[in-house]
Write an enzyme that holds these catalytic residues in place. Structure first.
Site, PDB file in Angstrom:
ATOM      1  N   ASP A 297       0.853  -1.184   0.000  1.00  0.00           N
ATOM      2  CA  ASP A 297       0.000   0.000   0.000  1.00  0.00           C
ATOM      3  C   ASP A 297       0.894   1.241   0.000  1.00  0.00           C
ATOM      4  O   ASP A 297       1.663   1.455   0.947  1.00  0.00           O
ATOM      5  CB  ASP A 297      -0.907  -0.024   1.235  1.00  0.00           C
TER       6      ASP A 297
ATOM      7  N   ASP B 221      -2.619   2.546  -6.129  1.00  0.00           N
ATOM      8  CA  ASP B 221      -1.650   2.592  -5.036  1.00  0.00           C
ATOM      9  C   ASP B 221      -1.662   1.352  -4.153  1.00  0.00           C
ATOM     10  O   ASP B 221      -1.082   1.359  -3.069  1.00  0.00           O
ATOM     11  CB  ASP B 221      -1.924   3.817  -4.162  1.00  0.00           C
ATOM     12  N   GLU B 222      -2.298   0.273  -4.602  1.00  0.00           N
ATOM     13  CA  GLU B 222      -2.487  -0.871  -3.703  1.00  0.00           C
ATOM     14  C   GLU B 222      -2.525  -2.162  -4.512  1.00  0.00           C
ATOM     15  O   GLU B 222      -3.129  -2.221  -5.583  1.00  0.00           O
ATOM     16  CB  GLU B 222      -3.798  -0.690  -2.938  1.00  0.00           C
TER      17      GLU B 222
END
Length: 361
Positions: free
Chosen positions: A8, A103-104
């Site tokens: 993350d 973003d993950e």
């Protein structure tokens, strides 16, 4: 037994803006629409989070909490380019990468390209490479399934690394406050508290029949995660079928005007996500959950795909007004768009089965 990493990026959009503009560093900043344009916060810097500002919050509320807050319009083309670079780093170790957002991501490194025996070592290598190549930090969680890896990555932010070993999985879940569980929102947590469930250990004491009675199908999920069980595979070619957002209210709404205000904010966040993914949708679905946990949906399919806030809200509002509320209060509202105009059919790669045995992390 699998070895799963959850990666993350730390305050991704906001961190990119602070990286690229030195004058923003160390200051409370949010990426999103401005307060006078019915904007919604897409990401908040850690300086802004100290004021209680978070993603999906109306920009006008964020500004009230921090008058000196800096608002920056999102640059999704830049975020996508960086995300692509980060995924290139992931692919040095495994092709089993499931992107959840820019973003993950989840990575299955049970069998990895570099034959590294420890998933925690791979996570450290990835974190180091991300910082060296992008000047951004990431937090990693490592464990035996997706749920535990996700929970681990939330333990030590920013720039952290947490490992939940197989032998410690049950103990970790048992001590966890129920509101910290991934998949349990504030409203569900409040109901669990009213039932005397405050920790994972107390959730584990409840029978499956009781949980499904109170929480419907979600009760099956709660029953399994209370035992640290999650058999979901990392799906590298998962096809996105819809984009949406929903809000659970800490206090049930009974005023129609307030319901419509909340619905407009949800529509704004959906518009933002559509822009992020450069897509539009033809079918809009409104989700309404009442205070008694009964739920209904209403859908409308348009001739042409839409992505603009005004159109999203107009259709959602019309669907909402077609519902007979019968003086009932509402605990959740949601909007989603499906039949996406850039959706592509893709085969999901199934993970191989691994025999039980000792696993090193």
């Amino acid at each position: 037994m699998r070895k799963i990493i959850h990666l993350d990026m730390d305050a991704f959009y906001a961190s990119v803006e602070q990286r690229d503009n030195p004058s923003y560093r160390g200051k409370p900043l949010v990426v999103g629409g401005s307060p006078n344009q019915r904007g919604v916060v897409a990401a908040a810097s850690y300086e802004a989070r100290k004021f209680g500002i978070h993603s999906a919050m109306p920009s006008v509320v964020a500004m009230a909490r921090c008058p000196e807050l800096i608002f920056v319009r999102p640059r999704f083309d830049v975020y996508r380019e960086i995300s692509t670079s980060i995924h290139t780093i992931f692919k040095r170790y495994t092709d089993l990468v499931e992107g959840i957002a820019l973003d993950e991501a989840y990575l299955d490194v049970t069998e990895n390209k570099q034959n590294i025996p420890y998933a925690s070592t791979i996570a450290r290598h990835i974190k180091t490479a991300i910082f060296q190549e992008t000047k951004l930090t990431a937090t990693a969680g490592v464990s035996i399934n997706k749920f535990l890896a996700k929970m681990a990555s939330g333990q030590n932010k920013p720039n952290g690394l947490t490992v939940i070993l197989p032998e410690g999985a049950i103990a970790f879940v048992e001590q966890l406050p129920i509101e910290k569980f991934h998949g349990i929102g504030s409203v569900t947590a409040a109901k669990m508290h009213s039932l005397g469930i405050h920790t994972g250990a107390e959730l584990k004491e409840r029978a499956l029949a009781e949980l499904t009675h109170h929480f419907g199908k979600a009760g099956h999920y709660y029953y399994k995660i209370a035992r640290a069980e999650d058999d979901r595979s990392v799906e590298p070619n998962r096809v996105r079928k819809s984009i949406g957002a929903e809000t659970s209210f800490a206090q049930d709404l009974s005023n129609v005007g307030q319901m419509l205000l909340e619905l407009e904010q949800i529509a704004s966040f959906v518009e933002q996500r559509l822009k992020q993914h450069e897509t539009r949708g033809r079918t809009l679905t409104l989700k309404v959950k009442f205070s008694d946990y009964r739920q209904l949906t209403r859908s409308k399919t348009m001739l042409a795909p839409i992505s603009e806030l005004d159109m999203i809200f107009e259709i959602a509002k019309a669907l909402f007004e077609s519902i007979d509320l019968e003086n009932r209060s509402i605990r959740l509202l949601g909007i989603s768009l499906s039949n996406l105009d850039n959706a592509k059919q893709s085969q999901v790669i199934q993970l191989p089965l691994f025999k039980n045995g000792s696993t090193t992390f």
